[in-house]
Design an enzyme around this catalytic site. Sequence first.
Site, mmCIF file in Angstrom:
data_model
loop_
_atom_site.group_PDB
_atom_site.id
_atom_site.type_symbol
_atom_site.label_atom_id
_atom_site.label_comp_id
_atom_site.label_asym_id
_atom_site.label_seq_id
_atom_site.Cartn_x
_atom_site.Cartn_y
_atom_site.Cartn_z
ATOM 1 N N LYS A 214 -2.544 -2.769 1.392
ATOM 2 C CA LYS A 214 -3.336 -2.023 2.358
ATOM 3 C C LYS A 214 -4.785 -2.497 2.429
ATOM 4 O O LYS A 214 -5.267 -3.240 1.577
ATOM 5 C CB LYS A 214 -3.265 -0.521 2.050
ATOM 6 C CG LYS A 214 -1.921 0.090 2.408
ATOM 7 C CD LYS A 214 -1.908 1.595 2.261
ATOM 8 C CE LYS A 214 -0.579 2.171 2.751
ATOM 9 N NZ LYS A 214 -0.508 3.640 2.581
ATOM 10 N N ARG A 248 5.730 2.794 -3.686
ATOM 11 C CA ARG A 248 6.247 2.211 -2.439
ATOM 12 C C ARG A 248 5.570 0.853 -2.233
ATOM 13 O O ARG A 248 4.357 0.786 -2.017
ATOM 14 C CB ARG A 248 5.956 3.152 -1.270
ATOM 15 C CG ARG A 248 6.486 2.678 0.069
ATOM 16 C CD ARG A 248 6.157 3.696 1.156
ATOM 17 N NE ARG A 248 6.649 3.261 2.465
ATOM 18 C CZ ARG A 248 5.962 2.486 3.310
ATOM 19 N NH1 ARG A 248 4.750 2.072 2.980
ATOM 20 N NH2 ARG A 248 6.488 2.145 4.472
#
Length: 269
Positions: A214, A248
Amino acid sequence: MLIGKRNFEIGKKPYVMGILNVTPDSFSDGGKYSNIDAALKHTEEMIAEGADIIDVGGESTRPGHIKISDGEEIERCCFVIEAIKEHFDIPVSLDTYKTKVAEAGILAGADLLNDIWGLKWEDGMADVVAKYNVAYCLMHNRHDVNYTNYLEDVVKDLEESLAIAKKAGIREDKIILDPGFGFAKDLNQNLELLNNVEKIVDMGYPVLVGTSRKSMIGNSLNLPVDEREEATIATSVMGYMKGCRFFRVHNVKGNKRALDMTKAVVYGL
């Protein structure tokens, strides 16, 4: 915690959720797995690398993403979910915040719903989760990013979502919390939240870390998407040390090995 037919013991063991984006525009791997054969091949690879859950996503939720219709999202996801369940014995998660997509995904075989809006996007989502008694990952998100007391507000927002879940009859032993890294948070807020993620763990539910590749990593280290693996692993290990147990990720092998090693150091073999 029962997810599909598998029991996940929430204690010392870390569990890895492998990301399978069947989207043309995801920030990291858009278009790579948007046909059945490619999706199944990547699923097989992630299982071989140690994935415990496969998370199927049909709509990119990256900043500036293009929202698609329920029908298009259902078409992208459900055939893939059905194919995974037919070929592999592994729990499947569906990454969606839409009620109709969620119900279609469950009927296709999804064992867990991964909702970036924590039951707050559509009123019917909580009823669908309760009706089918599936596992549910409840993520922190909000429209208003003007926090009064940032960490306290994140906890309060999650408590609001938990109240919705309880009112609808969702069982507490079916809930996973996700702090929502990258959603309604700037860079420093993301870093502060990870450094204090035990505040979410202390709420009494299993916690999922979703930092993989991210922008909080890219902006911290000035790295492009394809060079964020080592830093992702560092965030996973930090999350584990603070009590998180679900992770995740895109890179299953690297994260699983690092997490298993961390567990061995902390708790022994």
